[in-house]
Design an enzyme around this catalytic site. Structure first.
Site, PDB file in Angstrom:
ATOM      1  N   ASP A  83      26.449 -15.478 -39.264  1.00 41.89           N
ATOM      2  CA  ASP A  83      26.111 -15.857 -40.677  1.00 41.89           C
ATOM      3  C   ASP A  83      24.786 -14.666 -41.112  1.00 41.89           C
ATOM      4  O   ASP A  83      23.754 -14.746 -40.746  1.00 41.89           O
ATOM      5  CB  ASP A  83      25.697 -17.170 -40.808  1.00 41.89           C
ATOM      6  CG  ASP A  83      25.246 -17.616 -42.140  1.00 41.89           C
ATOM      7  OD1 ASP A  83      25.390 -16.754 -42.935  1.00 41.89           O
ATOM      8  OD2 ASP A  83      25.319 -18.775 -42.669  1.00 41.89           O
ATOM      9  N   ASP A 291      26.589 -12.087 -48.435  1.00 40.05           N
ATOM     10  CA  ASP A 291      26.608 -13.485 -47.668  1.00 40.05           C
ATOM     11  C   ASP A 291      27.797 -13.524 -46.655  1.00 40.05           C
ATOM     12  O   ASP A 291      28.954 -13.778 -47.364  1.00 40.05           O
ATOM     13  CB  ASP A 291      26.214 -14.598 -48.217  1.00 40.05           C
ATOM     14  CG  ASP A 291      26.116 -15.744 -47.244  1.00 40.05           C
ATOM     15  OD1 ASP A 291      25.814 -15.751 -46.099  1.00 40.05           O
ATOM     16  OD2 ASP A 291      25.604 -16.903 -47.785  1.00 40.05           O
TER      17      ASP A 291
END
Length: 437
Positions: A83, A291
């Site tokens: 992430d 992201d």
């Protein structure tokens, strides 16, 4: 991505899709000082198996990059979500020497596990949304993660030895969490999350990784994850600089991978969006983040309204709009259409181009619309534009999700402070890099 306000938990979808990072054969895995190369595999897992950090929108349908690591001594194999929008890595820790299944890390079974004391510099970190706190009784540093549906997870800030592929072992800080989301036994569970942003406690910072990249495939088995630097001459990248304001601003996430969004085109037509709408304001709200941990892309209200109006205008002659003001997929996607069951949307959808300083990202074809499972209108299925209204969530940033990064090589170059983009078929890139898929 750090959400400023929690989002109600969506209830529309029951399953998720994971991309599993599998190391290459030994002859192709990089030795120390050289990049580590992985193949990305796709697998279905139950919705509850995906961890969500405190700043994540907890969508039930997701495609997440995951990497398999060896943690502890002797090593325990765990699968963690990769992430780029989060800092602190964490693992679900079993309370005793025995495990609660393959998705748990067993700290008491490791000779190298250690708790972080209250007086350490790591316990004084202020990068995290919820800073660590000291447990007066045990004198151990505690961390707490809050989720968008109101649930939370608590644990101890700890250190352990991590091994990625054939790379040297690394002692790194992480959260050893006592609770996480339940997972059903019929899927592949993940044991935690690998934080990859630029914060001091992220895996990237602790490992001194100065460059990493990936290609998310639209096929099950052709993705690539590359940790380290590699000379990709067959794939020229266009770079956009990471954006950082001169002064600290209250709503600007300084450890995110933020870039400058300069404009948006639909079908080649520029949208009439003032530059001030696309830039952070005086508080820092309105930054644009790349992201890997968010599925779709979010635009702030004014930009989203302009995109919605132009997309509806250009598709009106051949694609009927849903015209249901009470429907919004996952509470944020309300540009929706009716498509006869068993058919796909027309191929002539107008492409959406995101313009950055020095680079661009083109969203076209089947990445534009998403079929809402189990949603029908008579004999039609419901398909929604994969750009969401951030104001409906609400969040105070533009977020470029990984659905729109499919078949795009994305490189995070921390040494030069930039993000590189290049359209590429991931299966072709895999072959050129020598992956045996």
């Amino acid at each position: 991505m750090r959400a400023t306000t929690a989002m109600p938990p969506p209830t529309l979808i029951a399953c998720v899709l994971l991309l599993i990072a599998v190391p290459m054969q030994a002859e192709a895995v990089a030795a120390e000082g050289r990049p580590l190369l992985f193949a990305l595999r796709a697998r279905h897992v139950p919705a509850g198996a995906l961890p969500r950090p405190p700043s994540k929108l907890r969508f039930h349908h997701n495609v997440s990059l995951t990497v398999s690591l060896a943690v502890g001594t002797p090593p325990q194999n765990v699968t963690m979500v990769l992430d780029t929008g989060s800092e602190l890595s964490w693992l679900l820790c079993a309370p005793g020497g025995g495990g609660r299944g393959a998705s748990s890390f067993r700290p008491r079974a490791s000779a190298t596990f250690a708790s972080v004391p209250c007086g350490s510099a790591q316990c004084r970190s202020r990068d995290l949304p919820s800073p660590p706190a000291c447990d007066g009784a045990s004198r151990q540093c505690r961390v707490s993660l809050s989720y968008a549906d109101g649930s939370s997870s608590d644990g101890a800030l700890s250190t352990e030895v991590f091994t990625v592929g054939q790379g040297p072992p690394l002692r790194a800080a992480f959260g050893c969490m006592s609770t996480a989301f339940d997972s059903s036994p019929d899927g592949v569970a993940t044991a935690g999350l690998l934080g990859m942003n630029r914060g001091a406690l992220s895996f990237v910072s602790q490992a001194s990784t100065r460059r990493f990249s990936y290609c998310i495939s639209d096929r099950d088995n052709a993705g690539v994850l590359l940790l380290g630097h590699s000379d990709l001459r067959f794939m020229p990248l266009n770079y956009t600089p990471l954006y950082q304001p001169t002064l600290p601003l209250p709503y600007f996430d300084r450890v995110a991978y933020s870039v400058q969004l300069l404009g948006i085109h639909v079908g080649g037509k520029p949208l009439p969006i003032p530059a001030s709408v696309l830039a952070p304001d005086h508080t820092g709200a309105g930054q644009t983040m790349v992201d890997s941990g968010t599925q779709f892309t979010f635009l702030l209200g004014d930009a989203y309204a302009a995109l919605k109006a132009e997309f509806l205008k250009q598709t009106k002659p051949f694609l009927p709009a849903l015209n249901d003001p009470n429907f919004a997929f996952q509470e944020a996607f309300d540009t929706c259409f009716r498509v006869p069951q068993g058919r796909s949307p027309p191929a002539r959808l107008p492409a959406v181009t995101l313009l950055f300083n020095g680079a661009e990202m083109v969203v076209a074809g089947d990445r534009l619309l998403y079929k809402v499972p189990s949603e029908r209108r008579g004999g039609d299925g419901v398909w929604c534009l994969t750009f969401g209204n951030a104001d409906m969530v609400p969040i105070t940033a533009y977020v470029i999700g990984h659905h729109h990064q499919m078949n795009v090589w994305v490189e995070y170059d921390l040494e030069r402070g930039r993000v590189g983009l290049a359209p590429v078929r991931c299966d072709v890139a895999s072959e050129r890099l020598g992956l045996m898929l």
